[in-house]
Design a protein around this motif. Structure first.
Motif, mmCIF file in Angstrom:
data_model
loop_
_atom_site.group_PDB
_atom_site.id
_atom_site.type_symbol
_atom_site.label_atom_id
_atom_site.label_comp_id
_atom_site.label_asym_id
_atom_site.label_seq_id
_atom_site.Cartn_x
_atom_site.Cartn_y
_atom_site.Cartn_z
ATOM 1 N N THR A 57 0.805 -1.220 0.000
ATOM 2 C CA THR A 57 0.000 0.000 0.000
ATOM 3 C C THR A 57 0.835 1.265 0.000
ATOM 4 O O THR A 57 0.349 2.326 -0.365
ATOM 5 C CB THR A 57 -0.940 0.025 1.218
ATOM 6 O OG1 THR A 57 -0.160 -0.046 2.424
ATOM 7 C CG2 THR A 57 -1.889 -1.148 1.186
ATOM 8 N N ILE A 58 2.085 1.144 0.412
ATOM 9 C CA ILE A 58 2.945 2.331 0.475
ATOM 10 C C ILE A 58 3.171 2.911 -0.922
ATOM 11 O O ILE A 58 3.479 4.091 -1.091
ATOM 12 C CB ILE A 58 4.306 1.970 1.127
ATOM 13 C CG1 ILE A 58 4.991 3.224 1.678
ATOM 14 C CG2 ILE A 58 5.217 1.245 0.161
ATOM 15 C CD1 ILE A 58 6.238 2.924 2.488
ATOM 16 N N PRO A 181 -0.141 4.141 2.667
ATOM 17 C CA PRO A 181 -0.294 5.352 1.855
ATOM 18 C C PRO A 181 0.212 6.611 2.546
ATOM 19 O O PRO A 181 0.806 7.486 1.902
ATOM 20 C CB PRO A 181 -1.810 5.429 1.626
ATOM 21 C CG PRO A 181 -2.269 4.022 1.735
ATOM 22 C CD PRO A 181 -1.407 3.396 2.791
ATOM 23 N N LEU A 182 -0.012 6.713 3.856
ATOM 24 C CA LEU A 182 0.473 7.889 4.586
ATOM 25 C C LEU A 182 1.992 7.959 4.554
ATOM 26 O O LEU A 182 2.579 9.004 4.242
ATOM 27 C CB LEU A 182 -0.015 7.845 6.041
ATOM 28 C CG LEU A 182 -1.489 8.175 6.280
ATOM 29 C CD1 LEU A 182 -1.861 7.925 7.728
ATOM 30 C CD2 LEU A 182 -1.779 9.625 5.905
ATOM 31 N N TRP A 195 10.586 8.543 -4.060
ATOM 32 C CA TRP A 195 9.704 7.375 -4.086
ATOM 33 C C TRP A 195 10.428 6.053 -3.997
ATOM 34 O O TRP A 195 9.840 5.039 -3.586
ATOM 35 C CB TRP A 195 8.820 7.405 -5.327
ATOM 36 C CG TRP A 195 9.536 7.397 -6.654
ATOM 37 C CD1 TRP A 195 9.803 8.468 -7.447
ATOM 38 C CD2 TRP A 195 10.050 6.249 -7.350
ATOM 39 N NE1 TRP A 195 10.461 8.079 -8.583
ATOM 40 C CE2 TRP A 195 10.614 6.722 -8.549
ATOM 41 C CE3 TRP A 195 10.093 4.884 -7.080
ATOM 42 C CZ2 TRP A 195 11.227 5.864 -9.474
ATOM 43 C CZ3 TRP A 195 10.695 4.031 -7.994
ATOM 44 C CH2 TRP A 195 11.246 4.530 -9.178
ATOM 45 N N ARG A 196 11.707 5.987 -4.350
ATOM 46 C CA ARG A 196 12.417 4.704 -4.307
ATOM 47 C C ARG A 196 12.493 4.142 -2.883
ATOM 48 O O ARG A 196 12.546 2.923 -2.692
ATOM 49 C CB ARG A 196 13.823 4.849 -4.896
ATOM 50 C CG ARG A 196 13.802 5.177 -6.388
ATOM 51 C CD ARG A 196 15.179 5.242 -6.996
ATOM 52 N NE ARG A 196 15.109 5.694 -8.383
ATOM 53 C CZ ARG A 196 14.856 4.917 -9.421
ATOM 54 N NH1 ARG A 196 14.668 3.625 -9.232
ATOM 55 N NH2 ARG A 196 14.805 5.403 -10.648
ATOM 56 N N TRP A 197 12.470 5.024 -1.898
ATOM 57 C CA TRP A 197 12.526 4.572 -0.512
ATOM 58 C C TRP A 197 11.220 3.915 -0.070
ATOM 59 O O TRP A 197 11.181 3.265 0.978
ATOM 60 C CB TRP A 197 12.901 5.731 0.406
ATOM 61 C CG TRP A 197 14.384 5.946 0.420
ATOM 62 C CD1 TRP A 197 15.101 6.802 -0.356
ATOM 63 C CD2 TRP A 197 15.326 5.243 1.231
ATOM 64 N NE1 TRP A 197 16.445 6.689 -0.086
ATOM 65 C CE2 TRP A 197 16.608 5.736 0.889
ATOM 66 C CE3 TRP A 197 15.225 4.255 2.205
ATOM 67 C CZ2 TRP A 197 17.772 5.260 1.499
ATOM 68 C CZ3 TRP A 197 16.388 3.785 2.807
ATOM 69 C CH2 TRP A 197 17.635 4.289 2.453
ATOM 70 N N CYS A 198 10.180 4.068 -0.867
ATOM 71 C CA CYS A 198 8.937 3.347 -0.562
ATOM 72 C C CYS A 198 9.164 1.836 -0.617
ATOM 73 O O CYS A 198 8.490 1.070 0.085
ATOM 74 C CB CYS A 198 7.835 3.726 -1.557
ATOM 75 S SG CYS A 198 7.242 5.421 -1.406
ATOM 76 N N THR A 331 0.830 12.695 0.419
ATOM 77 C CA THR A 331 0.588 12.556 1.857
ATOM 78 C C THR A 331 -0.878 12.801 2.195
ATOM 79 O O THR A 331 -1.515 12.015 2.902
ATOM 80 C CB THR A 331 1.459 13.551 2.655
ATOM 81 O OG1 THR A 331 2.836 13.310 2.359
ATOM 82 C CG2 THR A 331 1.230 13.401 4.149
ATOM 83 N N MET A 332 -1.423 13.888 1.680
ATOM 84 C CA MET A 332 -2.822 14.221 1.956
ATOM 85 C C MET A 332 -3.758 13.188 1.349
ATOM 86 O O MET A 332 -4.812 12.876 1.923
ATOM 87 C CB MET A 332 -3.142 15.614 1.394
ATOM 88 C CG MET A 332 -4.414 16.208 1.971
ATOM 89 S SD MET A 332 -4.250 16.461 3.754
ATOM 90 C CE MET A 332 -5.975 16.746 4.181
ATOM 91 N N SER A 333 -3.360 12.624 0.220
ATOM 92 C CA SER A 333 -4.167 11.593 -0.419
ATOM 93 C C SER A 333 -4.344 10.400 0.508
ATOM 94 O O SER A 333 -5.425 9.811 0.599
ATOM 95 C CB SER A 333 -3.506 11.152 -1.733
ATOM 96 O OG SER A 333 -4.251 10.152 -2.364
ATOM 97 N N GLY A 334 -3.274 10.037 1.223
ATOM 98 C CA GLY A 334 -3.364 8.945 2.182
ATOM 99 C C GLY A 334 -4.261 9.282 3.351
ATOM 100 O O GLY A 334 -5.056 8.449 3.806
#
Length: 558
Positions: A57-58, A181-182, A195-198, A331-334
């Motif tokens: 989900t991240i 997601p957050l 994003w790669r750290w996701c 961030t806000m989307s999560g």
């Protein structure tokens, strides 16, 4: 910690016998585990599930940025999700069958390692093709964790008590689903991370999970000298793959009615028929067809297919709605999706506790189907300017419905099978849920791409001939747009198109949830058993000779 005893061969079946602290002296089966023992044993499993779900989900809120950076299109966006679901779907029955034959703990650890390796390499992706390939590897690992979590629980806990612990598992699912997601949004919005750290962030948690699993998870197991149905696994994977590739590309790369469509759908049907033929003759089929003689298993599997469509459509397309239709940050989307996850958290936990106390589960399935259908139907009215409090209510209804149905369909199935079929039966329901998700994301992704293109063209036509000449609004022929780079009139057109397009996706998903509800209505409620599968005698186990009472009273432990 259990100690390994010498192995012996009886009646052609090889079994490993060890002493277990939970065993009752002189008894042929271990004593029921206490709540504290069960929670200790489940701690590593739940941590492993948390890592897998979090890592899945991240990516959701980071995907628009990822696809934009890698130069992908809406089709790429869909396939990054579908690739993981496809491999998860194909691998789930195989993991289930392996769990009937080998150490469940070892299989959980292997699936976790596979997932982590896929995640690390995914973080190094240089293009969408490489990312999609890594997502296939991730999906194989998730397929193992998803199937084995339910199987391990069933081996330790009676169906009557299992609702309580399924609720805990549902709570872990909810926390990881909202936390992913957050966290992904924060990482994507942090310039010095990216994003790669996701994909990297879950590695330390996975290492901890592996250590905890090694120390805490010990289950009875009987290993049998049998063959794994590799041909069946290949055929079902091929059939599902062809079907999903056709659904994703139809209407774009080729027409819905064309020779390519005929070849791909025909090939999927042929492979499916060959799979049924192989399974009917295999000594140990990957999906025992005899299970479907049980009405409950057949109905629960079909209902899971439709629940999967609803479940994955919600988690996949909300990020696009909030970021591309409302201009929110990752961030806000999560944060804005919390109502749906909150509903899932509450309903899965509460339903599990009440089912344990009452032993009644069908009312929860029916109520979940009603709420899920209503939630998706209301989400079908979404537009880019829909008031958020409306959206929050619709999402909460959807989450409540999902929480009541997901775990309890598996519970109803596990309550109907013999211990030796537990792994296969559990994985069948998970398989159909994953298949529904994969097909849903593919088909609904194609619907969304088509509808967004249509709405953008209509919107640009209203702005005048020059705007209409831009085709898809300057978004690279269907690529993911960067709203900040678009002038105000064009941005409004794009936001409106994505808002309406996502609404159409949910409107298409609602009838499938209704079909799931109809199927659930025909499932007959059977009283939950009071003994876990590990305590029941396996039909396939050879009787212990009178000269070996010690071997008869000792359980093989992982």
């Amino acid at each position: 910690m259990a100690t390994t005893a010498p192995t012996g061969v009886q009646g052609g079946s090889r079994s490993e016998t060890t002493s277990d602290p939970a065993s009752t002296p002189g008894s042929g089966s271990p004593a029921p585990m206490t709540h504290a023992q069960i929670m200790k044993a489940l701690s590593g499993l739940m941590l492993g599930m948390f890592v897998a779900i979090l890592s899945s989900t991240i990516v959701s809120n980071a995907l628009p940025q990822i696809i934009s950076d890698l130069g992908g299109t809406q089709s790429s966006y869909t396939w990054v999700v579908t690739a993981a679901l496809l491999s998860m779907t194909a691998a789930t029955p195989l993991w289930g069958k392996l769990s009937d034959l080998f150490s469940k703990k070892l299989l959980v650890q292997i699936s976790l390692v596979i997932y982590v390796l896929g995640s690390v390499v995914a973080g190094l992706s240089q293009n969408t093709g490489m990312l999609i390939a890594c997502r296939v590897v991730q999906g194989i690992g998730v397929g193992g964790l998803s199937a084995l979590a339910q199987i391990v629980m069933a081996a330790m806990i009676s169906p009557r008590e299992r609702g309580r612990y399924s609720g805990y598992l549902g709570a872990v699912f909810a926390v990881a689903t909202v936390g992913g997601p957050l966290l992904g949004g924060v990482i994507t919005d942090t310039s010095w991370l990216g994003w790669r750290w996701c994909f990297y962030v879950g590695v330390p948690f996975a290492v901890i999970a592996l250590i905890v699993l090694q120390r805490t998870l010990h289950l009875p197991v009987v290993r049998r000298d049998v063959k794994v149905d590799w041909l069946g696994a290949f055929l079902i994977s091929g059939a599902v793959s062809l079907l999903l590739i056709w659904v994703t590309q139809a209407g774009d790369s080729y027409d819905w009615i064309s020779w390519t469509t005929a070849a791909m759908t025909g090939g999927a049907v042929v492979l499916g028929l060959l799979f049924l033929l192989v399974e009917s003759k295999a000594s140990d089929p990957i999906i025992p067809l005899r299970l479907f003689r049980n009405k409950t298993i057949s109905l629960a599997s079909a209902a899971s297919l439709f629940v999967g469509i609803a479940m994955f459509s919600g988690t996949v397309f909300f990020s696009q709605f909030f970021q591309l239709a409302r201009g929110e940050s990752p961030t806000m989307s999560g944060i804005l999706t919390i109502p749906m996850i909150g509903g899932l958290f509450v309903s899965s936990t509460v339903s599990g506790q009440v089912i344990t106390k009452t032993g009644k589960w069908k009312a929860w399935l029916v109520s979940g189907g009603v709420l899920l259908t209503a939630g998706l139907g209301l989400l079908g009215t979404l537009r880019y300017d829909t008031p958020y409090w409306h959206i929050a209510i619709y999402m909460a209804l959807t989450g409540l419905g999902l929480g009541m149905m997901m775990q309890n369909l598996v519970l109803a199935t596990q309550n109907q099978v013999a211990p030796e079929d537990l792994g296969s039966a559990s994985s069948v329901v998970t398989f159909f849920r994953s298949l529904g998700g994969a097909m849903g994301v593919s088909a609904l992704g194609a619907v969304m791409a088509n509808r967004v293109t249509h709405y953008v063209k209509d919107g640009l036509a209203e702005l005048g001939p020059k705007a209409a000449a831009m085709g898809h609004g300057g978004t690279a022929g269907g690529g993911i747009p960067d709203l900040d780079k678009l002038p105000a009139p064009f941005r409004t057109v794009i936001e409106s198109a994505y808002g309406h397009g996502v609404g159409d996706v949910f409107l298409y998903a609602a009838p499938f949830a209704l079909l799931g509800l109809v199927l659930v209505l025909f499932i007959k409620e059977v009283a939950l058993k009071s003994k876990p599968a590990a305590h029941a005698p396996a039909a396939s186990a050879a009787p212990a000779p009178a000269t070996a009472p010690a071997a008869a009273s000792a359980a093989a432990a992982e």
